[in-house]
Write an enzyme that holds these catalytic residues in place. Structure first.
Site, short mmCIF file in Angstrom:
data_model
loop_
_atom_site.label_atom_id
_atom_site.label_comp_id
_atom_site.label_asym_id
_atom_site.label_seq_id
_atom_site.Cartn_x
_atom_site.Cartn_y
_atom_site.Cartn_z
N GLY A 1 6.19 23.23 64.00
CA GLY A 1 5.07 22.32 64.18
C GLY A 1 4.46 21.86 62.87
N GLY A 2 4.90 22.45 61.75
CA GLY A 2 4.41 22.02 60.44
C GLY A 2 2.96 22.40 60.23
N TYR B 1 7.42 18.34 46.08
CA TYR B 1 6.57 19.48 46.48
C TYR B 1 5.90 20.07 45.24
CZ TYR B 1 9.42 19.21 50.74
OH TYR B 1 10.08 18.78 51.87
N PHE C 1 9.51 20.67 60.21
CA PHE C 1 8.43 21.09 61.10
C PHE C 1 8.98 21.80 62.35
CE2 PHE C 1 5.43 17.40 59.57
CZ PHE C 1 5.27 18.05 58.37
N PRO C 2 9.93 22.75 62.18
CA PRO C 2 10.48 23.44 63.36
C PRO C 2 9.43 24.25 64.10
CG PRO C 2 11.14 24.57 61.33
CD PRO C 2 10.50 23.26 60.92
N1 LIG Z 1 12.20 15.71 54.95
C1 LIG Z 1 10.90 15.69 55.09
O1 LIG Z 1 10.27 14.63 55.07
C2 LIG Z 1 10.17 16.99 55.24
C3 LIG Z 1 8.83 16.98 55.66
C4 LIG Z 1 8.19 18.20 55.83
C5 LIG Z 1 8.87 19.39 55.60
N2 LIG Z 1 10.19 19.38 55.17
C6 LIG Z 1 10.94 20.65 54.96
O2 LIG Z 1 10.92 21.39 56.16
C7 LIG Z 1 10.50 22.73 55.90
C8 LIG Z 1 9.80 23.29 57.12
O3 LIG Z 1 8.61 22.57 57.39
P1 LIG Z 1 7.16 23.20 57.20
O4 LIG Z 1 7.22 24.40 56.35
O5 LIG Z 1 6.27 22.12 56.78
O6 LIG Z 1 6.73 23.52 58.68
P2 LIG Z 1 7.12 24.66 59.72
O7 LIG Z 1 8.29 25.44 59.27
O8 LIG Z 1 7.16 24.01 61.06
O9 LIG Z 1 5.80 25.56 59.72
C9 LIG Z 1 5.31 26.18 58.59
C10 LIG Z 1 3.94 26.74 58.95
O10 LIG Z 1 4.09 27.79 59.89
C11 LIG Z 1 3.47 28.97 59.39
N3 LIG Z 1 4.33 30.10 59.77
C12 LIG Z 1 5.63 30.27 59.50
N4 LIG Z 1 6.08 31.42 60.05
C13 LIG Z 1 5.02 31.99 60.66
C14 LIG Z 1 4.84 33.20 61.40
N5 LIG Z 1 5.86 34.03 61.60
N6 LIG Z 1 3.61 33.46 61.90
C15 LIG Z 1 2.58 32.63 61.69
N7 LIG Z 1 2.68 31.47 61.01
C16 LIG Z 1 3.90 31.16 60.49
C17 LIG Z 1 3.40 28.81 57.90
O11 LIG Z 1 2.28 29.50 57.39
P3 LIG Z 1 2.45 30.77 56.41
O12 LIG Z 1 2.77 30.23 55.06
O13 LIG Z 1 1.14 31.45 56.51
O14 LIG Z 1 3.57 31.61 56.97
C18 LIG Z 1 3.23 27.29 57.75
O15 LIG Z 1 1.87 26.95 57.87
C19 LIG Z 1 9.61 22.60 54.67
O16 LIG Z 1 9.46 23.82 54.01
C20 LIG Z 1 10.35 21.55 53.89
O17 LIG Z 1 11.36 22.17 53.12
C21 LIG Z 1 10.82 18.20 55.02
#
Ligand SMILES: NC(=O)c1ccc[n+]([C@@H]2O[C@H](COP(=O)([O-])OP(=O)(O)OC[C@H]3O[C@@H](n4cnc5c(N)ncnc54)[C@H](OP(=O)(O)O)[C@@H]3O)[C@@H](O)[C@H]2O)c1
Length: 290
Positions: A218-219, A66, A215-216
């Protein structure tokens, strides 16, 4: 810094001998656009990490890919020296190229270097949990993980890693890893609309192994579903709150690592995950990804 809190929605879980709050924080969104480079708001990123700890979160997910290195260095800057209760989970097995791609880096020498770099970037002598990231940006891919996983087991024996996990893995790869050495978690893509790991989650729950959906929410493309919006409207809640509360209800071994670059969203997500869902709500939500 706060000590271990069980007041967060979902309570606690143990990863091997490490107790963590089921509500964790995923740091990926703290890097720049496309998960490349530094954040636009450096101090804002540090504030999100400090707020996570102040809220009682004791599980932070990161990876040297990252940024690269950006989120782990931010974690160190914001939170080092770490509270004993805080546990950082990292991933090895992928790197970044100049176009922002995520090429695999799973040769033994890549993995050894990655573990040492993670230790340095996070300022640690032992990494709490290291996930071997498999597959590619499109998802899991079949194939043996033996050579890569055995390399990590060797680094674990040297005392550089406390616990192991796998990420972006097929059910067969999870089984293969477990035949080589114990794992404490599997980190795969899963949410209300993507339910392909339902069976795996139930199997892991029986074995006391955590399932950590990435992506809990939706990512990069937020979850959208009329059924989700209808339940959220009925409960006067946001779809994000419902999606997180549903994951906590789905299985006791599910740990949350929602990502955000905003202190306000982080607080909203912690509060929202505590939403109580009725049997009727659950039945309606269950239809979305089936
Ligand atoms: N193992 C793997 O291959 C892999 C791949 C991807 C991700 N990951 C891990 O999984 C974690 C979670 O995934 P992710 O962050 O990509 O996706 P996510 O948690 O599904 O969604 C994050 C997105 O949602 C938005 N968001 C979050 N809370 C919100 C709210 N209350 N209101 C409006 N928008 C909101 C964020 O924007 P804002 O910043 O504007 O809040 C961001 O764009 C990552 O941080 C990473 O550590 C692992």
């Amino acid at each position: 810094m706060s000590t271990l809190s069980i007041s967060l929605p979902g309570g606690i879980w143990t990863l091997g001998d490490l107790t963590v709050t089921r509500f964790g924080y995923g740091a990926m969104q703290l890097a720049g656009p496309g998960v490349m480079g530094p954040p636009a708001d450096h101090d804002g990123a540090l504030a999100v990490l400090r707020e996570a700890v102040d809220l009682g979160i004791t599980h932070i997910d990161t990876a040297d890919a990252y940024g690269p290195r950006v989120t782990s260095q931010l974690i160190r800057e914001a939170l080092h020296p770490y509270a004993d209760s805080l546990h950082i989970v990292t991933k090895v097995g992928a790197t970044r190229d100049e176009q922002g791609g995520w090429p695999p880096a799973r040769r033994p020498e890549d993995l050894r270097r990655a573990v040492h770099e993670n230790l340095e970037n996070l300022g640690l002598e032992t990494l709490d949990v290291v996930n071997l990231r498999l597959g590619d940006a499109q998802g899991p891919r079949p194939g043996s993980l033996a050579e890569a996983f055995e390399t990590l087991v060797d680094l674990q024996r040297q005392g550089l890693i406390r616990h192991l996990g796998v990420s972006n893995a097929t059910a067969e790869q999870v089984a293969e890893a477990r035949s080589i050495a114990p794992i404490v978690c599997v980190q795969n893509m899963y949410n209300l609309a993507h339910r392909h790991d339902d069976e795996l989650i139930d199997e892991l729950a029986e074995q006391g192994i955590a399932y950590v959906p990435f992506f809990p929410l939706g990512g990069f493309s937020p979850l959208q579903s009329s059924a989700l919006s209808a339940v959220a409207a009925r409960l006067h809640a946001t779809p994000m709150s419902v999606a997180l509360a549903w994951l906590l209800r789905r299985s006791p071994n599910i740990l949350l690592i929602p990502g955000t670059s905003s202190v306000a969203h982080l607080r909203e997500n912690v509060a929202g995950a505590g939403l109580s869902l009725s049997d009727e709500d659950l039945a309606e939500l269950d239809k979305i990804g089936r």
